[in-house]
Design a protein around this motif. Structure first.
Motif, mmCIF file in Angstrom:
data_model
loop_
_atom_site.group_PDB
_atom_site.id
_atom_site.type_symbol
_atom_site.label_atom_id
_atom_site.label_comp_id
_atom_site.label_asym_id
_atom_site.label_seq_id
_atom_site.Cartn_x
_atom_site.Cartn_y
_atom_site.Cartn_z
ATOM 1 N N ILE A 131 0.787 -1.275 -0.150
ATOM 2 C CA ILE A 131 -0.059 -0.064 -0.015
ATOM 3 C C ILE A 131 1.024 1.295 -0.023
ATOM 4 N N VAL A 132 0.773 2.255 -0.843
ATOM 5 C CA VAL A 132 1.553 3.293 -1.028
ATOM 6 C C VAL A 132 0.690 4.686 -0.944
ATOM 7 N N ASP A 133 0.789 5.269 -0.081
ATOM 8 C CA ASP A 133 0.009 6.773 0.008
ATOM 9 C C ASP A 133 0.731 7.223 1.145
ATOM 10 N N ASP A 134 0.640 8.725 0.982
ATOM 11 C CA ASP A 134 1.081 9.731 2.228
ATOM 12 C C ASP A 134 0.142 9.690 3.226
ATOM 13 N N GLU A 135 -1.007 9.003 3.219
ATOM 14 C CA GLU A 135 -2.254 9.436 4.185
ATOM 15 C C GLU A 135 -2.289 8.209 5.208
ATOM 16 N N GLU A 136 -2.005 8.040 6.426
ATOM 17 C CA GLU A 136 -1.947 6.924 7.300
ATOM 18 C C GLU A 136 -3.506 6.199 7.077
ATOM 19 N N GLU A 137 -4.708 7.148 7.080
ATOM 20 C CA GLU A 137 -6.146 6.729 7.068
ATOM 21 C C GLU A 137 -6.119 5.743 5.899
ATOM 22 N N ILE A 138 -5.554 6.112 4.532
ATOM 23 C CA ILE A 138 -5.736 5.037 3.579
ATOM 24 C C ILE A 138 -5.258 3.745 3.901
ATOM 25 N N HIS A 139 -4.138 3.778 4.607
ATOM 26 C CA HIS A 139 -3.367 2.410 4.963
ATOM 27 C C HIS A 139 -4.388 1.677 5.789
ATOM 28 N N ARG A 140 -4.826 2.460 6.940
ATOM 29 C CA ARG A 140 -5.703 1.501 7.792
ATOM 30 C C ARG A 140 -7.142 1.337 7.194
ATOM 31 N N VAL A 141 -7.731 2.139 6.310
ATOM 32 C CA VAL A 141 -8.970 1.541 5.723
ATOM 33 C C VAL A 141 -8.728 0.563 4.821
ATOM 34 N N THR A 142 -7.494 0.585 4.141
ATOM 35 C CA THR A 142 -7.383 -0.574 2.956
ATOM 36 C C THR A 142 -7.121 -1.696 3.675
ATOM 37 N N GLU A 143 -6.288 -1.804 4.739
ATOM 38 C CA GLU A 143 -6.074 -2.996 5.423
ATOM 39 C C GLU A 143 -7.128 -3.558 6.145
ATOM 40 N N LEU A 144 -7.950 -2.561 6.825
ATOM 41 C CA LEU A 144 -9.269 -3.135 7.287
ATOM 42 C C LEU A 144 -10.144 -3.752 6.387
ATOM 43 N N SER A 145 -10.278 -3.258 5.343
ATOM 44 C CA SER A 145 -11.450 -3.657 4.306
ATOM 45 C C SER A 145 -10.894 -5.177 3.702
ATOM 46 N N LEU A 146 -9.798 -5.301 3.566
ATOM 47 C CA LEU A 146 -9.322 -6.397 3.179
ATOM 48 C C LEU A 146 -8.651 -7.399 4.321
ATOM 49 N N GLN A 147 -8.981 -7.258 5.422
ATOM 50 C CA GLN A 147 -8.398 -8.134 6.453
ATOM 51 C C GLN A 147 -9.273 -9.659 6.446
ATOM 52 N N GLY A 148 -8.608 -10.385 6.790
ATOM 53 C CA GLY A 148 -9.056 -11.799 6.733
ATOM 54 C C GLY A 148 -9.428 -12.357 5.457
ATOM 55 N N THR A 149 -9.122 -11.659 4.382
ATOM 56 C CA THR A 149 -9.361 -12.155 2.782
ATOM 57 C C THR A 149 -8.374 -13.271 2.569
ATOM 58 N N LEU A 150 -8.870 -14.219 2.096
ATOM 59 C CA LEU A 150 -8.055 -15.491 1.425
ATOM 60 C C LEU A 150 -8.112 -15.412 -0.118
ATOM 61 N N VAL A 151 -7.019 -15.469 -0.528
ATOM 62 C CA VAL A 151 -6.944 -15.672 -2.143
ATOM 63 C C VAL A 151 -6.503 -16.829 -2.573
ATOM 64 N N HIS A 152 -7.123 -17.701 -3.356
ATOM 65 C CA HIS A 152 -6.745 -18.848 -3.508
ATOM 66 C C HIS A 152 -6.062 -19.721 -2.371
ATOM 67 N N GLY A 153 -6.736 -19.727 -1.163
ATOM 68 C CA GLY A 153 -6.185 -20.260 0.115
ATOM 69 C C GLY A 153 -4.962 -19.782 0.815
ATOM 70 N N ARG A 154 -4.631 -18.590 0.254
ATOM 71 C CA ARG A 154 -3.543 -17.670 0.749
ATOM 72 C C ARG A 154 -3.871 -16.331 1.457
ATOM 73 N N PRO A 155 -3.492 -16.242 2.782
ATOM 74 C CA PRO A 155 -3.933 -14.868 3.261
ATOM 75 C C PRO A 155 -3.100 -13.649 2.636
ATOM 76 N N LEU A 156 -3.479 -12.298 3.171
ATOM 77 C CA LEU A 156 -2.732 -11.355 2.601
ATOM 78 C C LEU A 156 -1.750 -10.970 3.624
ATOM 79 N N LYS A 157 -0.733 -10.257 3.240
ATOM 80 C CA LYS A 157 0.274 -9.581 4.045
ATOM 81 C C LYS A 157 0.536 -8.157 3.556
ATOM 82 N N PHE A 158 0.366 -7.326 4.349
ATOM 83 C CA PHE A 158 0.394 -5.741 3.807
ATOM 84 C C PHE A 158 1.819 -5.332 4.297
#
Length: 83
Positions: free
Chosen positions: A32-59
């Motif tokens: 995640i690339v942005d100069d606003e901390e809020e963008i980082h938090r909201v993006t991570e929160l919205s994708l938290q717990g998502t699995l893609v092809h059985g693999r988790p996400l690491k931010f």
């Protein structure tokens, strides 16, 4: 015609799996690339717990363009960059 002849049948619900791929499965790295901390938090929160092809996400987080280039140099297996 009898109402009993028009019985509605429903397919069985698929079983939900909570398998995160196990401890040996490497996560997809998302930068995640942005100069606003809020963008980082909201993006991570919205994708938290998502699995893609059985693999988790690491931010990974970068707050500048130069910071993102440095992370991409040290982490060559980044799957997605959100800029």
């Amino acid at each position: 015609m009898n109402l009993a002849d028009d019985e509605i049948l429903f397919a069985d619900e698929p079983e939900e799996t909570t398998d995160s791929g196990g401890p040996d499965v490497a996560p997809w790295k998302i930068l995640i690339v942005d100069d606003e901390e809020e963008i980082h938090r909201v993006t991570e929160l919205s994708l938290q717990g998502t699995l893609v092809h059985g693999r988790p996400l690491k931010f990974l987080h970068a707050y500048t363009g130069a910071g993102s280039v440095e992370i991409m140099r040290t982490e060559p297996d980044i799957a997605l960059v959100l800029m």
